[in-house]
Design an enzyme around this catalytic site. Structure first.
Site, PDB file in Angstrom:
ATOM      1  N   ASP A  90       0.829  -1.211   0.000  1.00  8.92           N
ATOM      2  CA  ASP A  90       0.000   0.000   0.000  1.00  8.92           C
ATOM      3  C   ASP A  90       0.864   1.263   0.000  1.00  8.92           C
ATOM      4  O   ASP A  90       1.964   1.274   0.560  1.00  8.92           O
ATOM      5  CB  ASP A  90      -0.923  -0.021   1.232  1.00  8.92           C
ATOM      6  CG  ASP A  90      -2.047   0.996   1.116  1.00  8.92           C
ATOM      7  OD1 ASP A  90      -2.401   1.382  -0.013  1.00  8.92           O
ATOM      8  OD2 ASP A  90      -2.573   1.409   2.166  1.00  8.92           O
ATOM      9  N   ASN A 100     -11.145  -2.697  -5.010  1.00  8.90           N
ATOM     10  CA  ASN A 100     -10.391  -1.708  -5.789  1.00  8.90           C
ATOM     11  C   ASN A 100     -11.065  -1.335  -7.115  1.00  8.90           C
ATOM     12  O   ASN A 100     -10.678  -0.351  -7.761  1.00  8.90           O
ATOM     13  CB  ASN A 100      -8.954  -2.173  -6.052  1.00  8.90           C
ATOM     14  CG  ASN A 100      -8.062  -2.087  -4.829  1.00  8.90           C
ATOM     15  OD1 ASN A 100      -7.150  -2.902  -4.642  1.00  8.90           O
ATOM     16  ND2 ASN A 100      -8.290  -1.098  -3.961  1.00  8.90           N
ATOM     17  N   ARG A 160      -4.410  -1.856   8.949  1.00 12.12           N
ATOM     18  CA  ARG A 160      -5.602  -2.697   8.785  1.00 12.12           C
ATOM     19  C   ARG A 160      -5.326  -3.735   7.713  1.00 12.12           C
ATOM     20  O   ARG A 160      -4.371  -3.624   6.946  1.00 12.12           O
ATOM     21  CB  ARG A 160      -6.820  -1.842   8.413  1.00 12.12           C
ATOM     22  CG  ARG A 160      -6.631  -0.973   7.180  1.00 12.12           C
ATOM     23  CD  ARG A 160      -7.906  -0.196   6.818  1.00 12.12           C
ATOM     24  NE  ARG A 160      -7.643   0.779   5.774  1.00 12.12           N
ATOM     25  CZ  ARG A 160      -7.491   2.096   5.978  1.00 12.12           C
ATOM     26  NH1 ARG A 160      -7.587   2.596   7.191  1.00 12.12           N
ATOM     27  NH2 ARG A 160      -7.257   2.900   4.962  1.00 12.12           N
TER      28      ARG A 160
END
Ligand code: IPE
Ligand code: IPE
Ligand code: MG
Length: 241
Positions: free
Chosen positions: A16, A64, A190
């Site tokens: 990420d 996504n 997360r």
């Protein structure tokens, strides 16, 4: 120093921070995804060299698709470029490629390239490189449960036989060990629907580094942090009372 005798067998990575990396440089988001592919290439090499047996990277989630069509197709095109460019080297390094997720829903040219990479590397005996693509853990569990329900209805399976091992067998990760270590880069803490079932006893390492900047050394540092943890799986402390 990384202890080469205690390398995690299975490492998962939530890659990420591509968008923020690009934004910080005044570049379009796709430049971030491109830089992310280059980082992925380096980490695959490093993981394989360290003796990781399974590396699972989260490349595109079932959520996504919410991003604009341009970003989504851009990500898939970069993936094609990656596969085309890296297939020979993956093969030379004895890496076996697998896809976790419903990748059949990707554009036809991407599916075709991915299938080729699966075929070409199928017999390799080195590290297994799992690319989670159009992957979502809840979707994976729902699919598995549908298959199990169908088996029950068809009389192939008794309800009393349904146990944890049987559920694990219906996931994309069937036959693979659970991840020992899950790394998430980019500062968020997360899972975002990654390996929910499989991560029951995984160790988590969070890095603030944006994925395109996540170097081989950062990867080693994450493994060193993992090596400092004591895993108990619900049991007692090693030397404690
Ligand atoms: C991760 O980077 C790549 C994908 C999710 C495809 P992001 O694109 O999520 O980057 P940020 O979180 O916006 O920085
Ligand atoms: C998780 O990142 C998915 C991938 C890295 C492919 P996201 O950027 O999609 O996660 P959220 O939206 O921040 O939870
Ligand atoms: Mg993100």
């Amino acid at each position: 120093m990384t202890d080469l005798d205690r390398i995690p067998v299975h490492v998962g990575i939530v890659m990420d921070g591509n968008g923020r990396w690009a934004r910080a440089r005044g570049l379009p988001r796709l430049s971030g995804h491109n830089a992310g592919m280059l980082a992925m290439k380096e980490i695959v090499k490093k993981a394989s060299a360290l003796g990781v047996r399974y590396l699972t990277v989260y490349a595109f989630s079932t959520e996504n698709w919410k991003r604009g069509a341009e970003e989504v197709s851009g990500i898939f095109n970069l993936l094609i470029v990656y596969v085309d460019r890296e297939l020979a080297e993956l093969n030379a390094n004895n890496v076996r490629v697998r896809i976790l997720g419903e990748y059949g829903r990707l554009p036809a040219n991407a599916v075709e390239r991915l299938n080729r990479s699966l075929r070409t590397t199928a017999d390799n005996s080195g590290m297994q490189f799992n690319i989670a693509l159009n992957y979502g853990s809840r979707d994976e569990i729902a699919r598995g449960l549908r298959a199990i329900a169908a088996d029950v209805l068809a009389g192939r399976l008794a309800v009393s036989e349904l146990d944890e091992a049987l559920i694990a067998d219906r996931l994309y990760t069937a036959g693979m060990p659970d991840p020992d270590l899950i790394i998430r880069t980019g500062g968020e803490r997360r899972l975002s629907n990654f390996l929910l079932w499989q991560s029951a006893y995984s160790e988590f390492v969070f890095s603030d580094v944006y994925w395109p900047d996540f170097s081989a050394r950062e990867f080693e540092k994450a493994i060193e942090e993992y090596q400092g943890r004591e895993r108990r799986f619900g049991g007692r402390r090693q030397n404690g009372r």
